[in-house]
Design a protein around this motif. Structure first.
Motif, PDB file in Angstrom:
ATOM      1  N   GLU A 264     -28.890  10.980  -8.257  1.00  0.00           N
ATOM      2  CA  GLU A 264     -27.460  11.207  -8.222  1.00  0.00           C
ATOM      3  C   GLU A 264     -26.963  12.244  -9.212  1.00  0.00           C
ATOM      4  O   GLU A 264     -25.825  12.675  -9.132  1.00  0.00           O
ATOM      5  N   SER A 265     -27.813  12.599 -10.128  1.00  0.00           N
ATOM      6  CA  SER A 265     -27.351  13.569 -11.120  1.00  0.00           C
ATOM      7  C   SER A 265     -28.506  14.394 -11.671  1.00  0.00           C
ATOM      8  O   SER A 265     -29.659  14.010 -11.573  1.00  0.00           O
ATOM      9  N   VAL A 266     -28.128  15.517 -12.233  1.00  0.00           N
ATOM     10  CA  VAL A 266     -29.081  16.361 -12.939  1.00  0.00           C
ATOM     11  C   VAL A 266     -28.536  16.520 -14.351  1.00  0.00           C
ATOM     12  O   VAL A 266     -27.343  16.753 -14.520  1.00  0.00           O
ATOM     13  N   ILE A 288     -25.534  17.969 -20.426  1.00  0.00           N
ATOM     14  CA  ILE A 288     -24.603  18.260 -19.325  1.00  0.00           C
ATOM     15  C   ILE A 288     -25.049  17.446 -18.118  1.00  0.00           C
ATOM     16  O   ILE A 288     -26.142  17.662 -17.590  1.00  0.00           O
ATOM     17  N   LYS A 289     -24.232  16.522 -17.711  1.00  0.00           N
ATOM     18  CA  LYS A 289     -24.584  15.717 -16.540  1.00  0.00           C
ATOM     19  C   LYS A 289     -23.844  16.266 -15.329  1.00  0.00           C
ATOM     20  O   LYS A 289     -22.615  16.258 -15.286  1.00  0.00           O
ATOM     21  N   VAL A 290     -24.610  16.759 -14.389  1.00  0.00           N
ATOM     22  CA  VAL A 290     -24.036  17.312 -13.161  1.00  0.00           C
ATOM     23  C   VAL A 290     -24.220  16.284 -12.052  1.00  0.00           C
ATOM     24  O   VAL A 290     -25.340  15.956 -11.689  1.00  0.00           O
ATOM     25  N   MET A 358     -21.429  16.127 -22.709  1.00  0.00           N
ATOM     26  CA  MET A 358     -21.341  15.116 -23.777  1.00  0.00           C
ATOM     27  C   MET A 358     -22.327  15.464 -24.881  1.00  0.00           C
ATOM     28  O   MET A 358     -23.138  16.388 -24.742  1.00  0.00           O
ATOM     29  N   SER A 359     -22.263  14.724 -25.952  1.00  0.00           N
ATOM     30  CA  SER A 359     -23.204  14.993 -27.041  1.00  0.00           C
ATOM     31  C   SER A 359     -24.609  14.572 -26.611  1.00  0.00           C
ATOM     32  O   SER A 359     -24.784  13.675 -25.787  1.00  0.00           O
ATOM     33  N   PHE A 360     -25.562  15.261 -27.176  1.00  0.00           N
ATOM     34  CA  PHE A 360     -26.963  15.044 -26.815  1.00  0.00           C
ATOM     35  C   PHE A 360     -27.556  13.970 -27.725  1.00  0.00           C
ATOM     36  O   PHE A 360     -27.430  14.062 -28.954  1.00  0.00           O
ATOM     37  N   ILE A 361     -28.186  12.977 -27.127  1.00  0.00           N
ATOM     38  CA  ILE A 361     -28.877  11.958 -27.913  1.00  0.00           C
ATOM     39  C   ILE A 361     -30.333  12.394 -28.007  1.00  0.00           C
ATOM     40  O   ILE A 361     -31.066  12.337 -27.017  1.00  0.00           O
ATOM     41  N   GLY A 362     -30.720  12.836 -29.182  1.00  0.00           N
ATOM     42  CA  GLY A 362     -32.056  13.385 -29.357  1.00  0.00           C
ATOM     43  C   GLY A 362     -31.972  14.522 -30.348  1.00  0.00           C
ATOM     44  O   GLY A 362     -30.916  14.725 -30.980  1.00  0.00           O
ATOM     45  N   PRO A 369     -36.214   8.923 -26.487  1.00  0.00           N
ATOM     46  CA  PRO A 369     -36.949   8.212 -25.428  1.00  0.00           C
ATOM     47  C   PRO A 369     -36.158   7.012 -24.914  1.00  0.00           C
ATOM     48  O   PRO A 369     -35.374   6.416 -25.644  1.00  0.00           O
ATOM     49  N   LYS A 370     -36.376   6.712 -23.660  1.00  0.00           N
ATOM     50  CA  LYS A 370     -35.793   5.494 -23.098  1.00  0.00           C
ATOM     51  C   LYS A 370     -36.514   4.301 -23.711  1.00  0.00           C
ATOM     52  O   LYS A 370     -37.688   4.417 -24.096  1.00  0.00           O
ATOM     53  N   LEU A 371     -35.831   3.199 -23.750  1.00  0.00           N
ATOM     54  CA  LEU A 371     -36.430   1.995 -24.322  1.00  0.00           C
ATOM     55  C   LEU A 371     -37.724   1.627 -23.602  1.00  0.00           C
ATOM     56  O   LEU A 371     -38.656   1.091 -24.187  1.00  0.00           O
ATOM     57  N   TYR A 409     -34.103   1.498 -18.806  1.00  0.00           N
ATOM     58  CA  TYR A 409     -34.044   2.885 -18.337  1.00  0.00           C
ATOM     59  C   TYR A 409     -32.806   3.602 -18.852  1.00  0.00           C
ATOM     60  O   TYR A 409     -32.770   4.824 -18.908  1.00  0.00           O
ATOM     61  N   ASN A 410     -31.766   2.844 -19.137  1.00  0.00           N
ATOM     62  CA  ASN A 410     -30.513   3.461 -19.549  1.00  0.00           C
ATOM     63  C   ASN A 410     -30.160   3.153 -20.992  1.00  0.00           C
ATOM     64  O   ASN A 410     -28.988   3.161 -21.378  1.00  0.00           O
ATOM     65  N   MET A 411     -31.183   2.864 -21.779  1.00  0.00           N
ATOM     66  CA  MET A 411     -30.967   2.679 -23.211  1.00  0.00           C
ATOM     67  C   MET A 411     -31.948   3.596 -23.926  1.00  0.00           C
ATOM     68  O   MET A 411     -33.137   3.619 -23.612  1.00  0.00           O
ATOM     69  N   ILE A 421     -26.400   4.702 -22.302  1.00  0.00           N
ATOM     70  CA  ILE A 421     -25.993   5.866 -21.498  1.00  0.00           C
ATOM     71  C   ILE A 421     -25.769   5.432 -20.043  1.00  0.00           C
ATOM     72  O   ILE A 421     -25.972   4.256 -19.705  1.00  0.00           O
ATOM     73  N   ASP A 422     -25.387   6.408 -19.229  1.00  0.00           N
ATOM     74  CA  ASP A 422     -25.309   6.211 -17.779  1.00  0.00           C
ATOM     75  C   ASP A 422     -24.301   5.122 -17.386  1.00  0.00           C
ATOM     76  O   ASP A 422     -24.669   4.093 -16.836  1.00  0.00           O
ATOM     77  N   VAL A 423     -23.048   5.395 -17.636  1.00  0.00           N
ATOM     78  CA  VAL A 423     -22.034   4.376 -17.385  1.00  0.00           C
ATOM     79  C   VAL A 423     -21.052   4.766 -16.281  1.00  0.00           C
ATOM     80  O   VAL A 423     -19.941   4.262 -16.221  1.00  0.00           O
TER      81      VAL A 423
HETATM   82  P1  ADP Z   1     -29.023   8.977 -13.800  1.00  0.00           P
HETATM   83  O1  ADP Z   1     -27.871   8.463 -13.017  1.00  0.00           O
HETATM   84  O2  ADP Z   1     -29.715  10.119 -13.174  1.00  0.00           O
HETATM   85  O3  ADP Z   1     -29.960   7.869 -14.243  1.00  0.00           O
HETATM   86  P2  ADP Z   1     -28.476   9.248 -16.643  1.00  0.00           P
HETATM   87  O4  ADP Z   1     -27.115   9.343 -17.243  1.00  0.00           O
HETATM   88  O5  ADP Z   1     -29.226   7.986 -16.854  1.00  0.00           O
HETATM   89  O6  ADP Z   1     -28.337   9.602 -15.106  1.00  0.00           O
HETATM   90  O7  ADP Z   1     -29.312  10.463 -17.195  1.00  0.00           O
HETATM   91  C1  ADP Z   1     -30.627  10.694 -16.776  1.00  0.00           C
HETATM   92  C2  ADP Z   1     -31.519  10.944 -17.961  1.00  0.00           C
HETATM   93  O8  ADP Z   1     -31.057  12.053 -18.690  1.00  0.00           O
HETATM   94  C3  ADP Z   1     -31.533   9.804 -18.946  1.00  0.00           C
HETATM   95  O9  ADP Z   1     -32.504   8.866 -18.624  1.00  0.00           O
HETATM   96  C4  ADP Z   1     -31.824  10.494 -20.245  1.00  0.00           C
HETATM   97  O10 ADP Z   1     -33.215  10.679 -20.384  1.00  0.00           O
HETATM   98  C5  ADP Z   1     -31.191  11.852 -20.058  1.00  0.00           C
HETATM   99  N1  ADP Z   1     -29.861  11.866 -20.675  1.00  0.00           N
HETATM  100  C6  ADP Z   1     -28.678  11.614 -20.083  1.00  0.00           C
HETATM  101  N2  ADP Z   1     -27.670  11.748 -20.948  1.00  0.00           N
HETATM  102  C7  ADP Z   1     -28.215  12.108 -22.116  1.00  0.00           C
HETATM  103  C8  ADP Z   1     -27.688  12.399 -23.413  1.00  0.00           C
HETATM  104  N3  ADP Z   1     -26.376  12.355 -23.668  1.00  0.00           N
HETATM  105  N4  ADP Z   1     -28.554  12.744 -24.380  1.00  0.00           N
HETATM  106  C9  ADP Z   1     -29.878  12.796 -24.129  1.00  0.00           C
HETATM  107  N5  ADP Z   1     -30.428  12.540 -22.951  1.00  0.00           N
HETATM  108  C10 ADP Z   1     -29.620  12.190 -21.940  1.00  0.00           C
END
Ligand code: ADP
Ligand code: MN
Length: 516
Positions: A264-266, A288-290, A358-362, A369-371, A409-411, A421-423
């Motif tokens: 659903e997103s890049v 950048i979430k597209v 949004m701000s980059f986590i990393g 890394p994901k949990l 996957y979303n932590m 993330i991913d809300v």
């Molecule tokens: P999807 O709906 O595709 O799962 P996510 O928001 O979970 O979308 O983003 C996909 C992946 O991109 C995440 O698992 C994470 O690895 C990376 N990601 C997303 N947002 C960020 C962020 N703000 N900082 C770092 N990595 C991110």
């Protein structure tokens, strides 16, 4: 060349082969209107209907407009090749039209549609790039080479209609040639000539063969170009433009690359710029979430947004593109609420259409890394668990939200703590399925930490009660689920009786939406 249809291609209209402009069939569905292929495709039906009307109302005008093409003096009907190619074009156009009909049938009124675009036969007259002209002349190896080179005299048809005369060997050879058309690339539509007693002269066969081959390669190149660009840039041209604008405005320094491509997103990584116009500080690194604007998967997510009262009024009126923007908008609002509650999560920088920065986590382009991918010490594991329990409660009580896709996957694990993330799909607890979503979240979290060796981890039912403050006493999953659904039903009835709460985004202190 942007003009579509044979009639629209005036004799001096472009670099296409001469026969394009000499089609003896004319083109009843085209006038001198010149527009993009996409327009024509989507409006074809309307146009046909309109033309029918016009034909009835102004028969002479239409006839005059078509005149030159019907009476064209240069029509060279003695050329087998030209006829064959025109037939091929006609066939391919019909094939495309059929595709369009099927596309329409399948999509119906559905909010999100699928496209057969890639199956279309793309022809020079509807191609927008002249660099894709045929180049078979330089082909050394011809995979469709006929068994025997032309030994029969090079003579075309000498008569017209039924009076065509041919030599016996030409007949046999012609039949063979027709049969050999089957060996053209499988994607190349050769019509049903194979089943008929159709004779093709070697000359025509060879030319057609080359035509098939070059068309095939040209079309493959076109598609490859498209695919390649999507793979490389992972976004459509409009999105790319949005991204360029962000870099141009100085908001972003550079977009370095893609972090993740989901259904659903890049997600891209970018270095933040220091644009003076923005009142807030741009983080040094951004994500950048597209949100993808073309995928069917979004249909599956309808349930998250359709019943969310915050979006309810708007949902029904929107087209697919806008619905997808709404996902981005939803993610932005939810992140902002979380930010305000002090939950570790990405900070919203800007929202533009379906693109959320949004701000980059990393760090240094490497996402946290994901949990699920990180190996934590048992101490960190325990710490992470309590942190998540705490965050789920905050999310529920302070943000009035249920994550609805909470799992390992979303932590992300960053800076010694868990980041959510991913809300985009997160909903309020009063959402008709909000409590079910919460229960699912609890199950994921509970199972992950129990498997991860955290002895203190509550089971899913205990966790649910701990987060929601509800006191569901059922001691098995089935009964628990049933009670949850009963609660949801009660809530729904309550909403129905007391009218739904009206949505006010601004009350969250959310940032404004930047939309052009
Ligand atoms: P999807 O709906 O595709 O799962 P996510 O928001 O979970 O979308 O983003 C996909 C992946 O991109 C995440 O698992 C994470 O690895 C990376 N990601 C997303 N947002 C960020 C962020 N703000 N900082 C770092 N990595 C991110
Ligand atoms: Mn995700």
């Amino acid at each position: 060349m942007d003009s579509v249809g044979v009639a629209a291609a005036a004799p001096d209209a472009g670099p296409g082969p001469a026969w394009q402009s000499k089609c003896p069939w004319g083109a009843p569905s085209t006038t001198s209107i010149s527009c993009s292929l996409a327009d024509v495709m989507s409006e074809q039906l309307a146009k046909e209907l309109q033309l029918e009307e016009e034909n009835a109302a102004f028969p002479q005008v239409v006839a005059a407009a078509e005149g030159p093409f019907i009476t064209g003096e240069n029509i060279d009907t003695s050329s087998d090749l030209m006829l064959a190619q025109m037939l091929q074009m006609e066939f391919d156009r019909e094939y495309d039209a059929q595709l369009r009909r099927e596309e329409k049938k399948i999509n119906g009124d559905s909010k999100v549609s699928i496209s057969f675009e890639n199956y279309r036969k793309v022809h020079p007259y509807d191609s927008d790039s002249s660099e894709d002209e045929v180049d078979w002349q330089d082909t050394r190896h011809d995979p469709y080479r006929a068994d025997k080179p032309t030994t029969t005299p090079r003579r075309g048809f000498t008569g017209k209609g039924k009076d065509i005369t041919t030599k016996h060997d030409e007949v046999v050879c012609g039949r063979k040639n027709t049969a050999r058309m089957e060996n053209f690339a499988p994607e190349f539509q050769v019509g049903d000539g194979i089943g008929m007693d159709l004779k093709l002269s070697n000359q025509v066969f060879n030319a057609l063969k080359q035509h098939a081959y070059s068309e095939e390669r040209r079309s493959a190149r076109l598609h490859e170009k498209k695919e390649h660009s999507t793979a490389e840039k992972a976004v459509d041209p409009k999105t790319r433009l949005l991204l360029y604008k962000m870099v141009n405005s100085g908001m972003l320094e550079t977009i370095t690359g893609c972090i993740s491509t989901g259904k659903e997103s890049v997600v891209f990584h970018a270095y933040g710029g220091n644009s003076a116009t923005e009142d807030k500080v741009i983080p040094p690194e951004c994500a950048i979430k597209v949100f993808k604007t073309t995928l069917n998967e979004f249909k599956n997510r309808d349930k998250y947004i359709k019943d969310d009262y915050r979006f309810k009024d708007r949902f029904s009126k929107l087209n697919p593109r806008k619905i997808i923007r709404m996902w981005a908008e939803k993610e932005m609002h939810n992140l902002t609420r979380m930010q305000n509650a002090g939950i570790p999560c990405p900070q919203v920088v800007i929202l533009k259409k379906h693109v959320l920065v949004m701000s980059f986590i990393g760090q240094d382009q490497v996402p946290a890394p994901k949990l699920k991918d990180v190996t934590l010490s048992s101490e960190d594991m325990k710490k992470a668990y309590y942190q998540i329990l705490n965050m789920m409660q905050q999310l529920y009580r302070e943000c009035n939200l249920v994550h609805a896709d909470l799992s390992e996957y979303n932590m992300l694990w960053h800076d010694g703590k868990v980041w959510l993330i991913d809300v985009s799909q997160s909903v309020e607890p009063t959402h008709p399925h909000g409590l079910e979503f919460l229960f699912r979240d609890c199950r994921n979290v509970s199972q992950f930490f129990q498997k991860g060796g955290v002895a203190e981890a509550l089971n899913e039912r205990e966790l649910f009660n701990a987060v929601s403050g509800l006191n569901i006493t059922a001691d098995n999953e089935v009964d628990f689920q049933a009670e949850i659904e009963a609660l949801e039903k009660m809530n729904e009835d309550h909403v129905q009786n007391h009218g739904k709460k009206l949505s006010t985004f601004s009350s969250d202190g959310d940032p404004p939406i930047y939309d052009e």
